[in-house]
Design a protein around this motif. Structure first.
Motif, mmCIF file in Angstrom:
data_model
loop_
_atom_site.group_PDB
_atom_site.id
_atom_site.type_symbol
_atom_site.label_atom_id
_atom_site.label_comp_id
_atom_site.label_asym_id
_atom_site.label_seq_id
_atom_site.Cartn_x
_atom_site.Cartn_y
_atom_site.Cartn_z
ATOM 1 N N UNK A 1 48.095 10.642 63.757
ATOM 2 C CA UNK A 1 49.867 10.250 63.974
ATOM 3 C C UNK A 1 50.304 8.534 63.664
ATOM 4 N N UNK B 1 66.967 4.886 61.888
ATOM 5 C CA UNK B 1 68.155 4.921 62.416
ATOM 6 C C UNK B 1 68.204 3.156 63.078
ATOM 7 N N UNK C 1 48.822 6.982 60.738
ATOM 8 C CA UNK C 1 49.345 6.812 59.259
ATOM 9 C C UNK C 1 51.076 6.109 59.751
ATOM 10 N N UNK D 1 66.453 10.487 70.505
ATOM 11 C CA UNK D 1 66.780 10.574 69.464
ATOM 12 C C UNK D 1 68.238 12.113 70.262
ATOM 13 N N UNK E 1 68.061 19.571 62.731
ATOM 14 C CA UNK E 1 68.281 18.679 64.465
ATOM 15 C C UNK E 1 66.855 18.512 65.058
ATOM 16 N N UNK F 1 59.474 8.247 62.926
ATOM 17 C CA UNK F 1 60.714 7.951 61.889
ATOM 18 C C UNK F 1 61.791 8.128 61.566
ATOM 19 N N UNK G 1 52.494 3.319 57.684
ATOM 20 C CA UNK G 1 53.943 3.020 57.193
ATOM 21 C C UNK G 1 54.536 1.676 57.253
ATOM 22 N N UNK H 1 63.424 20.656 65.661
ATOM 23 C CA UNK H 1 62.633 20.991 64.782
ATOM 24 C C UNK H 1 61.252 19.932 63.942
ATOM 25 N N UNK I 1 58.743 17.119 64.486
ATOM 26 C CA UNK I 1 57.047 16.825 65.068
ATOM 27 C C UNK I 1 57.360 15.390 65.868
ATOM 28 N N UNK J 1 60.339 8.614 54.906
ATOM 29 C CA UNK J 1 59.940 9.689 53.752
ATOM 30 C C UNK J 1 60.423 10.407 54.097
ATOM 31 N N UNK J 2 61.508 10.659 54.940
ATOM 32 C CA UNK J 2 62.011 12.063 55.986
ATOM 33 C C UNK J 2 62.959 12.516 54.816
ATOM 34 N N UNK K 1 64.615 16.825 55.254
ATOM 35 C CA UNK K 1 64.924 16.649 56.565
ATOM 36 C C UNK K 1 66.357 16.141 57.067
ATOM 37 N N UNK L 1 55.475 12.493 65.328
ATOM 38 C CA UNK L 1 56.018 11.876 64.441
ATOM 39 C C UNK L 1 57.271 11.539 64.173
ATOM 40 N N UNK L 2 57.305 12.507 63.087
ATOM 41 C CA UNK L 2 59.059 12.639 62.184
ATOM 42 C C UNK L 2 59.982 12.298 62.953
#
Lengths: 299, 256
Positions: free
Chosen positions: B172, B150, B175, B90, B134, B145, B179, B137, B139, B126-127, B130, B141-142
């Motif tokens: 994670x 993207x 999960x 990212x 940035x 996602x 997903x 901030x 995790x 599932x974000x 958020x 796993x996020x």
């Protein structure tokens, strides 16, 4: 459905984790939230102790050297305050000189920032450009500026322009190197990503390299801001004529043995340098603090 | 026309990706991939397992065009592919929303449409909520996602996954596996998934390929018979253990 509730749990878990423990940025943000009177004191305490000790030693030294020396080179701190700060005509002289120096340093710095970024961007685009210019950038940095100042004065006169040139020369290098470093430290994966989506050179520069380089660039600006003030005072000091900036005043005070005013001039020079340095620190944090690792907590 | 369901007979459809006796020899002489042939069809999810340094990632680089293969042929049905790296890659100065919009930006999708498609993709992973964060901030796993979202914005027909969950903790990872199965069923892309976890490959895939140590060759090819949607219980079934065992054995044989 379990499939949809599970991920949301994970997401919210992750947030709690991020805001309560481990990562250094989060830890720092938690600390800054809890700044009370006590931690404020512990923050300011140590430097204040050093300052008070310094002033104490100064008094002791001035007392020790005796009457004559005290007049020539080592006045008491309160004498400096009385002469340079508590008499308006004297103080206004210093303020006026500081303003002259500020103008020179600021114009020099702005030119250095523009030139520095330009060179760094060019150098980042092709190895041969970097190889062509980099040795001269190093030369510019390593050559003692004092050796160059008289020549600059002879060529371009002893006015505003020459002083600005000195500032540019002295503050250019850190901007070039830090910007270049920032532009070149793009992650390999990001580069692949942009390539996969057919992004051209200009798009990559605009959306990838340049934003990524900002924190490093501001480090460079900050260093150069301090150097630019030095350049303005050095140029001034050596030319010794024209509009009276801090350099000329320092020279004058020295020749007339106005030591209190000389120390006043030194204090103003230091304040100017620190202000310029901090200004870019704050500006950098405003622009990149929300996302950069070393920045604030991003809220 | 209905999109092909993952469990239907897929071999009749044109392949989304074809490796035909493809090889990769690097300029320094490293023989990374040797004579590899397989297809990935729409509705298929192919997992590739192999020892470290066997050229698994090189396969994906060859498929995406990041590397030009030196022998045989690699063919893509469509250039619009999703590519998810082990690192979420990212852009740290962009918010979640802006990161998800990046590919559309690079492909000149109009601003309004970008916002709509980004929101959809963010919801898919599932974000929601958020968008303004940035990456620093989030995790691990996020972040992954966001990386998935993207790529989803471009609706690719083929997804390449390069050990995307390799750096995440076990919980994670499981999960995100769930997903991913959900996204696979919903979006119906073809998938090529590189991993060094046998369980992950078996859980996700319709077919598992085993690669040997360098130079990487296909030394095992297993059909995974479990019905989708796959639930957690599958992981603990005797059939799952039996298949994992066979994959593991092929992996060991290929390593010698």
């Amino acid at each position: 459905m379990t499939e949809t509730t599970v991920p949301i749990d994970e997401a919210s878990d992750a947030v709690t984790v991020a805001s309560t423990s481990a990562p250094p940025s989060a830890a720092r943000s938690a600390k800054s939230e809890s700044i009370g009177l006590k931690s404020f004191a512990s923050l300011l305490g140590p430097p204040v102790v050093v300052f008070v000790s310094f002033v104490g030693l100064w008094y002791a030294y001035s007392a020790w050297v005796g009457e004559t020396e005290r007049k020539i080179s080592s006045p008491y701190p309160h004498a400096v305050l009385q002469e340079a700060f508590f008499q308006w005509d004297q103080l206004s002289e210093l303020i006026a000189a500081t303003w002259v120096t500020t103008k020179v340093a600021t114009v020099g710095l702005i030119i250095a920032v523009i030139l520095g970024i330009l060179f760094a961007v060019l150098m980042s685009q092709a190895k041969w450009i970097e190889r062509s210019f980099y040795p001269y950038a190093v030369l510019l940095q390593t050559m003692p500026i004092l050796a160059l100042v008289p020549l600059i004065g002879l060529r371009w006169g002893f006015g505003f322009n020459s002083r600005v040139i000195v500032c540019v020369i002295i503050s250019l290098f850190p901007i070039i190197t830090n910007t270049l470093f920032g532009l070149k430290s793009t992650e390999r994966g990001h580069h692949d990503l942009f390539r996969l989506h057919g992004a051209g050179r200009l798009t990559r520069l605009k959306k990838l390299h340049f934003p990524g380089a900002l924190p490093a660039m501001f480090t460079g600006f900050q260093i150069s801001a301090g150097l630019s003030v030095i350049g303005a005072i050095v140029g001034d000091f050596f030319f010794g004529r024209g509009e009276k900036g801090l350099g000329i005043k320092i020279r004058d005070y020295t020749s007339f043995l106005e030591t209190e005013m000389l120390i006043g001039g030194i204090i103003f020079s230091a304040l100017l340098g620190i202000t310029m340095f901090q200004l870019f620190g704050v500006l950098g944090r405003l622009l990149t603090g929300s996302w950069h690792e070393s920045g604030g907590d991003g809220t | 026309m209905n999109a092909p369901s993952p469990t239907a007979d897929v071999s009749a459809l044109d392949a989304a990706l074809t490796f035909d006796q493809a090889s990769m020899v690097f300029p320094d002489g490293t023989h990374a991939v040797d004579n590899v042939s397989f297809d990935v069809h729409p509705g298929e999810f192919v997992g590739v397992v192999g020892p470290s340094g066997c050229g698994k990632s090189t396969l994906l680089k060859m498929a995406s065009g990041l590397l030009t293969y030196t022998g045989g042929a690699v063919e893509l049905a469509d250039d619009n592919i999703g590519y998810v790296f082990q690192d979420a890659t990212l852009l740290p100065w962009r918010t979640v929303q802006k990161n998800v919009e990046l590919f559309m930006e690079l492909h000149d999708v109009p601003k309004d449409e970008r916002a709509v498609r980004a929101s959809e993709a963010i919801e898919l992973v599932s974000l929601s909520g958020f968008e303004k964060h940035h990456p620093k901030r989030l995790s691990g796993g996020m972040r992954m996602r966001v990386s998935l979202a993207r790529s989803l914005t471009m609706n690719p027909g083929l997804f390449l996954f390069d050990e995307p969950f390799g750096a995440l903790d076990e919980i994670t990872r499981e999960r995100l596996n769930d997903e991913l199965v959900r996204l696979f069923l919903r979006e119906n892309f073809a998938g090529l998934f590189i991993t060094h976890s046998i369980q992950e490959a078996v859980f996700l895939s319709t077919r598992v390929l085993v690669m040997s140590a360098r130079p990487g060759r296909i030394v095992g090819d297993f059909d995974v018979p479990f019905e989708y949607p796959r639930t957690e219980e599958i992981r603990y079934s005797p059939e799952f253990a039996e298949l994992s065992g066979r994959v593991s054995e092929a992996l060991r044989d290929g390593h010698e």
